[in-house]
Design a protein around this motif. Sequence first.
Motif, short mmCIF file in Angstrom:
data_model
loop_
_atom_site.label_atom_id
_atom_site.label_comp_id
_atom_site.label_asym_id
_atom_site.label_seq_id
_atom_site.Cartn_x
_atom_site.Cartn_y
_atom_site.Cartn_z
N THR A 1 0.84 -1.19 0.00
CA THR A 1 0.00 0.00 0.00
C THR A 1 0.88 1.25 0.00
O THR A 1 0.61 2.21 -0.73
CB THR A 1 -0.92 0.01 1.24
N VAL A 2 1.93 1.23 0.82
CA VAL A 2 2.83 2.38 0.90
C VAL A 2 3.44 2.64 -0.47
O VAL A 2 3.48 3.79 -0.95
CB VAL A 2 3.94 2.13 1.95
N VAL A 3 3.88 1.57 -1.13
CA VAL A 3 4.47 1.72 -2.47
C VAL A 3 3.48 2.38 -3.42
O VAL A 3 3.79 3.37 -4.08
CB VAL A 3 4.92 0.35 -3.03
N PHE B 1 1.56 7.12 -6.46
CA PHE B 1 0.49 7.90 -7.10
C PHE B 1 0.14 9.16 -6.31
O PHE B 1 -0.83 9.84 -6.64
CB PHE B 1 -0.76 7.02 -7.29
N GLU B 2 0.91 9.46 -5.29
CA GLU B 2 0.62 10.57 -4.38
C GLU B 2 0.45 11.89 -5.15
O GLU B 2 -0.43 12.69 -4.87
CB GLU B 2 1.77 10.70 -3.37
N ALA C 1 7.60 9.65 -14.61
CA ALA C 1 8.72 8.93 -13.99
C ALA C 1 9.02 7.63 -14.74
O ALA C 1 10.16 7.20 -14.85
CB ALA C 1 8.40 8.63 -12.53
N ILE C 2 7.96 7.03 -15.30
CA ILE C 2 8.13 5.75 -16.00
C ILE C 2 8.75 5.95 -17.39
O ILE C 2 9.62 5.19 -17.81
CB ILE C 2 6.76 5.02 -16.14
N VAL C 3 8.28 6.95 -18.11
CA VAL C 3 8.73 7.11 -19.50
C VAL C 3 10.01 7.94 -19.60
O VAL C 3 10.57 8.07 -20.70
CB VAL C 3 7.63 7.75 -20.40
N ALA D 1 7.38 5.15 -8.10
CA ALA D 1 6.65 4.88 -9.35
C ALA D 1 7.24 3.64 -10.03
O ALA D 1 6.50 2.73 -10.43
CB ALA D 1 6.73 6.10 -10.28
N VAL D 2 8.56 3.60 -10.15
CA VAL D 2 9.19 2.43 -10.79
C VAL D 2 8.98 1.19 -9.92
O VAL D 2 8.71 0.09 -10.42
CB VAL D 2 10.69 2.69 -11.04
#
Lengths: 300, 359
Positions: free
Chosen positions: A54-56, A61-62, A71-73, A268-269
């Motif tokens: 959940t923390v991750v 998505f915060e 962050a992903i792309v 994100a990653v």
Amino acid sequence: MTTLNPALGSSSPAQTRPSAHAWHRATEEPAWLRRTLIGIALTFLTIFLVLPLTVVLYSAFEQGLRVWYEAIVEPDAAAAIRLTLLVVLVVVPVNLVFGVVAAWAIAKFEFRGKSLLITLIDLPFAISPVVVGLIFVILLGSQGWLGPWLASNEMRIIFAVPGIMLVIAFGTLPFVARELIPLMQQQGKEEEESSLTLGANGWQTFWRVTLPNIKWGLIYGVILCNARAMGEFGAVAVVSGRIRGETNTMPLHIEVLYNEYMFTAAFAVSSLLAALALVTIAVKSFVEWREERARTAQQN
Amino acid sequence: MSIEIENVNKRFGDFVAVDNVKLSLPNGELTALLGPSGSGKTTLLRIIAGLEQPDSGRIRFHGEDTTDVHVSHRGVGFVFQHYALFKHMSVFDNVAYGLTVKPRRFRPDKAEIKRRVMRLLELVQLDWTAHRLPSQLSGGQRQRIALARALAVEPRVLLLDEPFGALDAKVRTELRRWLRRLHDEIHVTSVFVTHDQEEALEVSDRVVVMNHGNVEQEGSPEDVYDHPANPFVYKFLGNVNLFRARVRDGQARIGDIALPVAEHHPQDGEGYAYVRPHEIEIVTDPSEAGLSATVELVSIVGPTVRLELRVENGEDLVHAEVPKGRWRELGLAQGAPLRVRPLASRVFLHGETLPSAGA
């Protein structure tokens, strides 16, 4: 006196039926104990599994989907994701084949050094990943035993993609074999022998008899192997050289981001890595469910 | 299709499993390989099938040397003790397997496969199970499916490894009679391995008794039972009592009883007389010839009464079997004195070299 069917029994079944206490099976625990055990298991799972996950997800998505997506792309992240998937695509099939071959050899043949082989297969689990990385550096690095020869042939293994694949293949080597060995040993070789006496050749026997019998163990081993291959950190950290955008896998990239205080990007990653793991488990459950349904359909 | 086994040897490490066995199994017969565990019978069967390679010696099917022919080309049907059905395939697919793995040129078309599989399932009386999985059948049914599967490829010889070993007593008796009738219908040369002497005697045309990798005796069931070649065969084919005996002038003397033994023993000497429990007569009149004894234990098993008798000065108990009616006539109880009299026996002299047929 007890009656088996209260409806047919005496007019006052409440009196003839023994108290609930007497009906406890020998192996049945009292309710409070059952609840306590279930409670402990659930609490433990919540603290150590659900909470971190959940923390991750929350941290990832915060700041909204857009920040997550960026962050992903971002080029370095995308490169890390591509590299990780490439490594998995190479390593998992290699260890799948090795695992089947090793398990086959161990379960179906008697030969000298068999117990040694079983022990050796477990070795990657026992050695610390950092040590694994160092072994390969000492062996293949520019100062290593085979380094000069590799350099003269213009082959780069350490601080390059082949090195990463090597250490991950080494670290995930036991998964498939470990799943299959007890399974194949327990199944023996009578079905294969039947197949041969019926005129099938070795390949037909493998595809039509052996493989269906070990299918579930194999899928499970592959899933574990896959999960570990994506997540491997220590050994990769030693041999990859951590060249951003080139030899950073996802776990390494996450660490880089984290050390640079880019928490949202790191999470994100991480969320993507966790999602990949969840997808593999979902795939496994789905395949199992399909098989189960096919089986019941066949039976009716 | 006759099977010739020529000087076959097989060792596993230091253990000699098959020791220079020579055998000829005639065409169309059902032969039982009978022996205790470790006697090499299963190894011999697996060598015939091609599942094991002999260290030396040849196997021939009807004169053709098949020793080096791979198991998948040897044309044998093999039935395993634990069925070895393909768990993930339906009964139909199991039986069809041998046909569907044939190279395309030799493979029958789908309709033909279906016709042949269904015919075989009818032969084993299980056509209604075609779409089930093996796990949904009982042990006896599974073994019949295994048999149908083995027959589907029209094997030159049918080999069965303890085919009834995993079944309970009643199913086992039914199935072996059924196998006998089936064999009478299809007449394929068959060999089955068993450690159960009753099974071997009841089902087979021919019995081969094995021990320690050697063939001890071979012959018709009646021949082997009535004329055991040596003490091992005698003991293995049923319960037996041993009496000290002295042979002289073609007669064996056990106590004050004399039995003719001329057919076996021209020479004189001392040895043991082997007497089956049902070949012991019990008399109550103390003046008659016989060994005096007392009844130690009586157990009534259905129509027969099994007795354990303590012979005077004897070390061992004597086991005797009498029909229930005869037991009632005798009117004896536990502890009662009586006289026992062997009716027939086979004497093996001390130090006599055992004739081991076939080896």
